[in-house]
Design an enzyme around this catalytic site. Structure first.
Site, PDB file in Angstrom:
ATOM      1  N   HIS A  28     -10.794   6.700   5.027  1.00 31.25           N
ATOM      2  CA  HIS A  28      -9.834   6.118   4.247  1.00 31.25           C
ATOM      3  C   HIS A  28     -10.243   5.442   3.020  1.00 31.25           C
ATOM      4  CE1 HIS A  28     -11.488   3.072   7.077  1.00 31.25           C
ATOM      5  NE2 HIS A  28     -11.227   2.076   6.179  1.00 31.25           N
ATOM      6  N   PHE A  29      -9.387   5.180   1.916  1.00 25.70           N
ATOM      7  CA  PHE A  29      -9.569   4.729   0.717  1.00 25.70           C
ATOM      8  C   PHE A  29      -8.498   3.453   0.547  1.00 25.70           C
ATOM      9  CE2 PHE A  29     -12.447   7.690  -1.684  1.00 25.70           C
ATOM     10  CZ  PHE A  29     -12.176   8.716  -0.886  1.00 25.70           C
TER      11      PHE A  29
ATOM     12  N   GLN B  25     -17.564  -0.105   7.336  1.00 28.81           N
ATOM     13  CA  GLN B  25     -16.594   0.506   7.783  1.00 28.81           C
ATOM     14  C   GLN B  25     -16.287  -0.046   9.227  1.00 28.81           C
ATOM     15  OE1 GLN B  25     -17.010   4.665   8.466  1.00 28.81           O
ATOM     16  NE2 GLN B  25     -14.888   5.224   8.655  1.00 28.81           N
TER      17      GLN B  25
HETATM   18  P1  AMP Z   1     -12.556  -0.474   6.710  1.00 29.06           P
HETATM   19  O1  AMP Z   1     -12.749   0.444   8.063  1.00 29.06           O
HETATM   20  O2  AMP Z   1     -13.558  -1.684   6.678  1.00 29.06           O
HETATM   21  O3  AMP Z   1     -12.567   0.260   5.369  1.00 29.06           O
HETATM   22  O4  AMP Z   1     -11.165  -1.160   7.073  1.00 29.06           O
HETATM   23  C1  AMP Z   1     -10.290  -0.743   7.900  1.00 29.06           C
HETATM   24  C2  AMP Z   1      -9.060  -1.331   7.272  1.00 29.06           C
HETATM   25  O5  AMP Z   1      -8.029  -0.799   8.240  1.00 29.06           O
HETATM   26  C3  AMP Z   1      -9.147  -2.702   7.077  1.00 29.06           C
HETATM   27  O6  AMP Z   1      -8.725  -3.519   5.764  1.00 29.06           O
HETATM   28  C4  AMP Z   1      -7.886  -3.450   8.185  1.00 29.06           C
HETATM   29  O7  AMP Z   1      -7.045  -4.379   7.696  1.00 29.06           O
HETATM   30  C5  AMP Z   1      -7.100  -2.010   8.178  1.00 29.06           C
HETATM   31  N1  AMP Z   1      -6.243  -1.864   9.575  1.00 29.06           N
HETATM   32  C6  AMP Z   1      -6.724  -1.927  10.809  1.00 29.06           C
HETATM   33  N2  AMP Z   1      -5.435  -1.708  11.725  1.00 29.06           N
HETATM   34  C7  AMP Z   1      -4.668  -1.330  10.957  1.00 29.06           C
HETATM   35  C8  AMP Z   1      -3.403  -0.810  11.369  1.00 29.06           C
HETATM   36  N3  AMP Z   1      -2.962  -0.594  12.412  1.00 29.06           N
HETATM   37  N4  AMP Z   1      -2.651  -0.437  10.083  1.00 29.06           N
HETATM   38  C9  AMP Z   1      -2.852  -0.611   8.866  1.00 29.06           C
HETATM   39  N5  AMP Z   1      -4.026  -1.091   8.499  1.00 29.06           N
HETATM   40  C10 AMP Z   1      -4.946  -1.477   9.552  1.00 29.06           C
END
Ligand code: AMP
Length: 142
Positions: A104-105, A98
């Site tokens: 989030h999913f 994470q």
């Molecule tokens: P994770 O916490 O590893 O499941 O991933 C977080 C996800 O959020 C990643 O796939 C990023 O590419 C995405 N992400 C980060 N910032 C943003 C944003 N401002 N808008 C949309 N997606 C985002």
């Protein structure tokens, strides 16, 4: 000890409208929007509006609402990208992969024989993300 929820995380800021997102679906309890660094075209995120760091601290009712939205949006993503299948993933804590600490999913449309790309660390073209979001919204409305 559990790490407390940090309301300055980027998804909380999207929920408060402080930063933009390519939104595809919203209801009283959940929001869905395009991942800015997609691992496949159509990579979409679903989050609860209630603060939760991950799966373990979410209220069951909030989790149920997110699950319903994941299913609803996943159906639309599959249709919008004529996908053969879907991959859904959800990470908890840095050790679990994470990086944004609001539950989030991930919804990823999949096509036979096509591997997911890794995180490039680079933002996708905003016009392309807007077009993908419009496609998913159209599929949701169909
Ligand atoms: P994770 O916490 O590893 O499941 O991933 C977080 C996800 O959020 C990643 O796939 C990023 O590419 C995405 N992400 C980060 N910032 C943003 C944003 N401002 N808008 C949309 N997606 C985002």
């Amino acid at each position: 000890m559990t790490t407390p929820y940090d309301p300055t995380n980027i998804f909380a800021r999207i929920l408060r409208g402080e930063i933009p997102a390519h939104r595809v679906y919203e209801d009283a309890d959940t929001l869905a929007f395009m991942d800015v660094m997609p691992q496949a075209e159509g990579h979409t995120l679903v989050i609860p509006k209630a603060p939760a760091r991950g799966l373990l601290d979410a209220e069951p009712a909030s989790l149920a609402a997110v699950a319903a939205t994941v299913q609803r949006v996943a159906r639309a993503v599959k249709a919008a990208f004529t996908a053969d299948g879907l991959t859904i993933f959800q990470y908890n804590e840095p050790a679990g992969g994470q990086t944004v600490f609001h539950l989030h999913f991930h919804i990823l449309p999949r096509h036979e024989g096509v591997a997911l790309t890794g995180h490039t660390g680079r933002m996708a073209d905003p016009e392309r993300l807007a077009e993908h979001a419009a496609r998913i919204r159209a599929a949701l409305a169909a």
